[in-house]
Write an enzyme that holds these catalytic residues in place. Structure first.
Site, mmCIF file in Angstrom:
data_model
loop_
_atom_site.group_PDB
_atom_site.id
_atom_site.type_symbol
_atom_site.label_atom_id
_atom_site.label_comp_id
_atom_site.label_asym_id
_atom_site.label_seq_id
_atom_site.Cartn_x
_atom_site.Cartn_y
_atom_site.Cartn_z
ATOM 1 N N TYR A 20 30.691 21.823 34.593
ATOM 2 C CA TYR A 20 30.893 22.787 35.672
ATOM 3 C C TYR A 20 32.034 23.749 35.348
ATOM 4 O O TYR A 20 31.888 24.970 35.458
ATOM 5 C CB TYR A 20 31.178 22.038 36.971
ATOM 6 C CG TYR A 20 31.319 22.927 38.178
ATOM 7 C CD1 TYR A 20 30.204 23.489 38.786
ATOM 8 C CD2 TYR A 20 32.570 23.199 38.727
ATOM 9 C CE1 TYR A 20 30.323 24.311 39.898
ATOM 10 C CE2 TYR A 20 32.702 24.009 39.840
ATOM 11 C CZ TYR A 20 31.585 24.560 40.426
ATOM 12 O OH TYR A 20 31.726 25.368 41.527
ATOM 13 N N ASP A 36 13.396 29.865 40.429
ATOM 14 C CA ASP A 36 14.236 29.004 39.606
ATOM 15 C C ASP A 36 14.963 29.932 38.638
ATOM 16 O O ASP A 36 14.341 30.499 37.734
ATOM 17 C CB ASP A 36 13.368 27.995 38.857
ATOM 18 C CG ASP A 36 14.177 27.047 37.976
ATOM 19 O OD1 ASP A 36 15.345 27.348 37.681
ATOM 20 O OD2 ASP A 36 13.623 26.005 37.568
#
Length: 261
Positions: free
Chosen positions: A166, A70
């Site tokens: 984003y 991760d």
């Protein structure tokens, strides 16, 4: 000529870490590098997907290493680069690819802080942590140096509607690329960025079923083969360290990017 290049790569194996290697662009790049004779540490959150990528590879035994990672967790990133160094001995390339769109199509006034933070943690903080770990190893190893390629986006230049998290992270990634490129010069660390538009992956299926444009209309957008992205990354990766593609844009030819908005 391609056979000669691949033979040279087999004789002088190079080592890469690819994040987000369990699907999409990351998988395509990992397979392209493995087929060309690279040794690759495959990083991602789902080990089953990483193992599937490794099973698809045309590569010598032991060339693919699957490491559950991760990228938002510093301890996971440290373990990834430790595992790659323990298996392969050095690092020649980081393809900094892991990323998420987050909740697509959410107006900025409705975007939760948790959603914003999740995108920032993955796309920006994760990219920084991986680049930092790669930088340290490339600086310390002998022979010194290596290459980092950050996966930017068309959105690093021009946003889509309702994409604040984003787009902000991809703009920030460009700044990270530039800073790392400058800081890497004394240590033979070349850093570049590939900005990709509409590669055909699971994440872009919505492009072909209608996606919101700046004028408020829904439009089907063309896509390109993800293999074309992988070949571009490989070209950037296999340049001598004296040469660098600082920024590359590869996109579906007819996607509405030039003139967007």
């Amino acid at each position: 000529m391609e056979n000669v290049v691949e033979a040279a790569a087999q004789a002088d194996p190079r080592v890469a870490v690819v994040t987000g290697a369990g699907s999409g662009i990351g998988r395509a790049v990992a397979l392209e590098l493995l087929a060309a004779g690279w040794s690759v540490a495959l990083a991602g959150r789902r080990v089953e997907a990483l193992e599937e990528t490794a099973s698809l590879a045309r590569a010598k035994d032991g060339a693919a290493l699957c490491v559950r990672t991760d990228v938002t967790r510093p301890e996971d990133v440290a373990a990834l680069f430790d595992a790659a160094r323990a298996r392969f001995g050095r690092l020649d390339l980081l393809f900094n690819n892991a990323g998420t769109f987050g909740p697509g199509g959410v107006p900025v006034e409705e975007l939760s802080y948790e959603a914003w933070r999740s995108v920032v943690d993955t796309n920006l903080n994760g990219a920084f942590l991986c680049a930092q770990a790669a930088f340290r190893q490339m600086k310390e190893q002998d022979p010194q140096g290596g290459r980092i390629i950050n996966n930017g986006s068309i959105s690093a230049h021009t946003p889509r509607p309702n994409s604040a998290a984003y787009t902000a992270t991809k703009h920030a990634l460009t700044g990270l690329t530039k800073s790392l490129s400058l800081d890497g010069r004394p240590y033979r660390i070349a850093v570049g960025q590939i900005d990709i538009g509409n590669a055909a992956t699971d994440m872009t299926e919505r492009m072909q079923s209608g996606i919101l444009q700046a004028n408020g209309q829904l439009t089907n957008e063309p896509v390109m083969a993800v293999a074309d992205v992988a070949r571009t990354v490989r070209h950037m990766a296999e340049l001598p360290l004296e040469a660098n593609v600082q920024f590359a844009t590869v996109m579906a030819t007819n996607m509405p990017y030039i003139g967007r908005g």
